[in-house]
Design a protein around this motif. Sequence first.
Motif, short mmCIF file in Angstrom:
data_model
loop_
_atom_site.label_atom_id
_atom_site.label_comp_id
_atom_site.label_asym_id
_atom_site.label_seq_id
_atom_site.Cartn_x
_atom_site.Cartn_y
_atom_site.Cartn_z
N GLU A 26 20.71 8.74 -9.28
CA GLU A 26 21.76 8.80 -8.26
C GLU A 26 23.07 9.34 -8.83
N LEU A 48 20.61 5.25 -0.51
CA LEU A 48 21.49 4.08 -0.61
C LEU A 48 21.72 3.37 0.73
N SER A 97 24.05 2.73 -7.96
CA SER A 97 23.56 1.71 -7.03
C SER A 97 24.26 0.37 -7.27
#
Lengths: 214, 139
Positions: A26, A48, A97
């Motif tokens: 990510e 997400l 995250s």
Amino acid sequence: MPAGPFTDAAPDAVSDAASGALPDAEAALLARYAAGDAAAARDLTGRLVPRLLSVATRMLGGDRAEAEDVAQETMLRLWRAAPGWSPAGGEGGARVSTWAYRVAVNLCTDRLRRRGLRGPPLEAVPEPEDGRPGALAGLVEAERLAALDRALAALPERQRQAVVLRHIEGLSNPEIAGILEVGVEAVESLTARGKRALALALSGRRGDLGYGDD
Amino acid sequence: MAMTDAERHGMTNDGDPLETAFAAARVAAAAPAPAALVARVEADARRVLAERVPPRTLAGNGARRRAGASAWRALVAALGGWPGIGGLAAASATGLWIGFAAPAGLDVLSGLNPTGSAAQATLEAADIGGGFFAGLEEG
């Protein structure tokens, strides 16, 4: 938004390095977004937003509309933080995250404190309308889920956060420690106490919820 | 410790109501987000990108700054450096003062010769008896 007791302006020194040295896919997407790649933003959104929405919904006692606001606000802060995100992780080494969960949890805490409640009670699940096994099984499952959500809403906030992140989001204890800005031992204690309380709450409804007939 | 795949899919709950409920919650949590929410989030991403002012090119800025700086340095050098500029500024200020305050200022000089003008007093003081060429005519 008024500042809550937890800072969410930037990831701090509590890193989730203990969760493993896996590359942060990510973070790579966020770097591509910062360079102007709109497709990377779509990817990140897909990865997400469902998770943030799930966590926020449970933190806010089932208020879906407010949970959507929290998810959108969290992502907006991520878009703005993108230019300053280094490949090695955000400030303090946090994964994307972890940072996003932390922001969402803090936003939920702020909203709950403004509301002055732990969260609104969930609406009751409707009674089954017919005796078809498929429909009944589906509704029994829905009732189990609703019962869990009611029991979660009744937990102390920190226990609820730890249990949801551990047993529904499937995060590791070090990751949860990074999100909640506490030590790993504190996370273990919170999840253990939360699970005991939930088990008690659900065991009293075992017959009603169809357990024992499976 | 991280959750195993079996735990994640509720395959080891053995009828435990809490684990069964967790498994159902995990399935529900994996559902895609509503399309309208996704659209709003993506719109925010595009807007934030568009709001960023593109930086000016480093070459353009630097070239303009360097050209201006060297012209200024050349001017300072032509005037004798900063001391020269300081002297020029002082002389200019003095001249300006004399020009505006002349009547009162020059009265100081007229006080040296009460019987005549300042110019006449200067000439008489410089007189060398017969003029400049007088000495040259004596043979």
